[in-house]
Design a protein around this motif. Structure first.
Motif, PDB file in Angstrom:
ATOM      1  N   LEU A  61      -8.281  -2.836   3.794  1.00  0.00           N
ATOM      2  CA  LEU A  61      -6.985  -2.620   3.134  1.00  0.00           C
ATOM      3  C   LEU A  61      -6.915  -3.326   1.784  1.00  0.00           C
TER       4      LEU A  61
ATOM      5  N   ASP B  36      -4.773   3.634  -0.853  1.00  0.00           N
ATOM      6  CA  ASP B  36      -5.434   3.424   0.439  1.00  0.00           C
ATOM      7  C   ASP B  36      -5.967   1.996   0.547  1.00  0.00           C
TER       8      ASP B  36
ATOM      9  N   LEU C  65       0.840  -1.210   0.000  1.00  0.00           N
ATOM     10  CA  LEU C  65       0.000   0.000   0.000  1.00  0.00           C
ATOM     11  C   LEU C  65       0.868   1.250   0.000  1.00  0.00           C
ATOM     12  N   ARG C  66       1.916   1.219   0.831  1.00  0.00           N
ATOM     13  CA  ARG C  66       2.809   2.395   0.901  1.00  0.00           C
ATOM     14  C   ARG C  66       3.574   2.545  -0.426  1.00  0.00           C
TER      15      ARG C  66
END
Ligand SMILES: NC(=O)c1ccc[n+]([C@@H]2O[C@H](COP(=O)([O-])OP(=O)(O)OC[C@H]3O[C@@H](n4cnc5c(N)ncnc54)[C@H](OP(=O)(O)O)[C@@H]3O)[C@@H](O)[C@H]2O)c1
Length: 304
Positions: free
Chosen positions: A146, A115, A109-110
């Motif tokens: 997530l 998001d 995700l990062r």
């Protein structure tokens, strides 16, 4: 570009997907060209982008994140993979423990600047690694918002057979292409079970026309070496399909993609390319019908 449903996920995906992997993700391949290819793919209507935590020695995923920065990602189905990681020195490590897979998803995700991961796929798990604890951890990622959909990428039919019966998974990515007609009963079963079917390696890594013999740039040497070292069967089988490249109304790659997309069970054919001209050619394959005579010729070549 035409779009298809990804199983019962409620997601629509472009018939042609772009694979952000292999040479595309390597620092030796120009960042500007790599990013430009992603932008061009999106402009051509490609909405399915596939990458993985371990791809290109861990460089592909953050590169895709940089390419997506500032773009409207709301229509995109960005897929990544967990369970494998870059272990240094060109080696790929494996860890399908619940904690490692959850940490990998959060890192993805990062890296991707998202998001929510539209599709998280386990990357080549063994059946024994699909533990109840792992399935619970995957469910938890979904419950936390997530991850939207879950899949498994495997080229082992026994693993896919097993996954088809697991309600936790929404999609499977298999090696389906002109060289792999034996996958057809399996993908029919997966689709009947409501799974989205993604054809990874849709061009058989480019080995349908003796690509290993055509060296125009450093990436061709790399792909040829990979074929000769790790995918000799594809190179050997691919030699029988040179006729695909001698069709009047479509290129060899378009014929190979039209074959994959002739299956109503396939949601998306995923192709990696480092060349804009190949990207345009591949995108134009969406909606191309495979002439019956060509299908018959493919069946003959497949039979041996
Ligand atoms: N290969 C695997 O083991 C594997 C495993 C799991 C998932 N996947 C997913 O599936 C995607 C596709 O797999 P893949 O094996 O086909 O891709 P790939 O490993 O990225 O290789 C694609 C090959 O096909 C060539 N190619 C693409 N379009 C072409 C065209 N129009 N004409 C001639 N050659 C063309 C590329 O060369 P150019 O750069 O010259 O176009 C490259 O050599 C991957 O990117 C990944 O997302 C792959």
């Amino acid at each position: 570009m035409l779009y298809r449903s990804l199983g019962r996920t409620g997601l629509q995906v472009s018939e042609i997907g772009y694979g952000c992997a292999s040479w595309w993700g390597k620092p030796t391949f120009s960042e500007a060209t790599a990013v430009g290819l992603v932008h061009a793919a999106i402009d051509l209507g490609v909405t399915f982008l596939d990458t993985g935590a371990s791809y290109s020695a861990g460089e592909a995923e953050p590169r895709l994140g940089r390419a997506l920065k500032g773009r409207d990602v709301s229509r995109l189905v960005v897929a990544t993979k967990a369970g494998t990681f870059h272990a240094g020195g060109g080696r790929i490590g494996r860890n399908f423990s619940p904690a490692a897979v959850a940490a990998s998803a959060e890192r993805s995700l990062r890296n991707l600047g998202l998001d929510v991961l539209p599709l998280l796929q386990l990357h080549g798990p063994a059946v024994s690694e699909l533990t109840d604890e792992l399935l619970a951890a995957l469910g938890d990622l979904k419950a936390r918002g997530l991850v939207r959909a879950l899949g498994v990428n495997s080229f082992d039919p026994a693993v896919i057979e097993h996954v088809v019966d697991l309600p936790q998974f929404d999609a499977v990515m298999v090696d389906y292409n002109v060289l792999r007609p034996e996958r057809e009963p399996l993908i029919a079963r997966a689709a009947a079970a409501g799974k989205g079917v993604l054809a990874g390696m849709a061009l058989a890594m480019g080995h349908t026309g003796l690509k290993v013999a055509k060296i125009r740039g450093p990436q061709d040497l790399w792909y040829a070496a990979r074929g000769l070292v790790r995918h000799r069967e594809e190179v050997r089988r691919g030699a029988r399909f040179g006729f695909l490249h001698r069709q009047p109304d479509m290129t060899g790659s378009q014929a190979a993609l039209a074959y994959v997309l002739a299956s109503p069970h396939v949601s998306c054919a995923v192709i990696g390319t480092t060349r804009p001209a190949h990207l345009y050619e591949n995108a134009a394959a969406s909606g191309m019908a495979l002439p019956p005579a060509l299908m018959a010729r493919i069946r003959k070549a497949q039979a041996g």
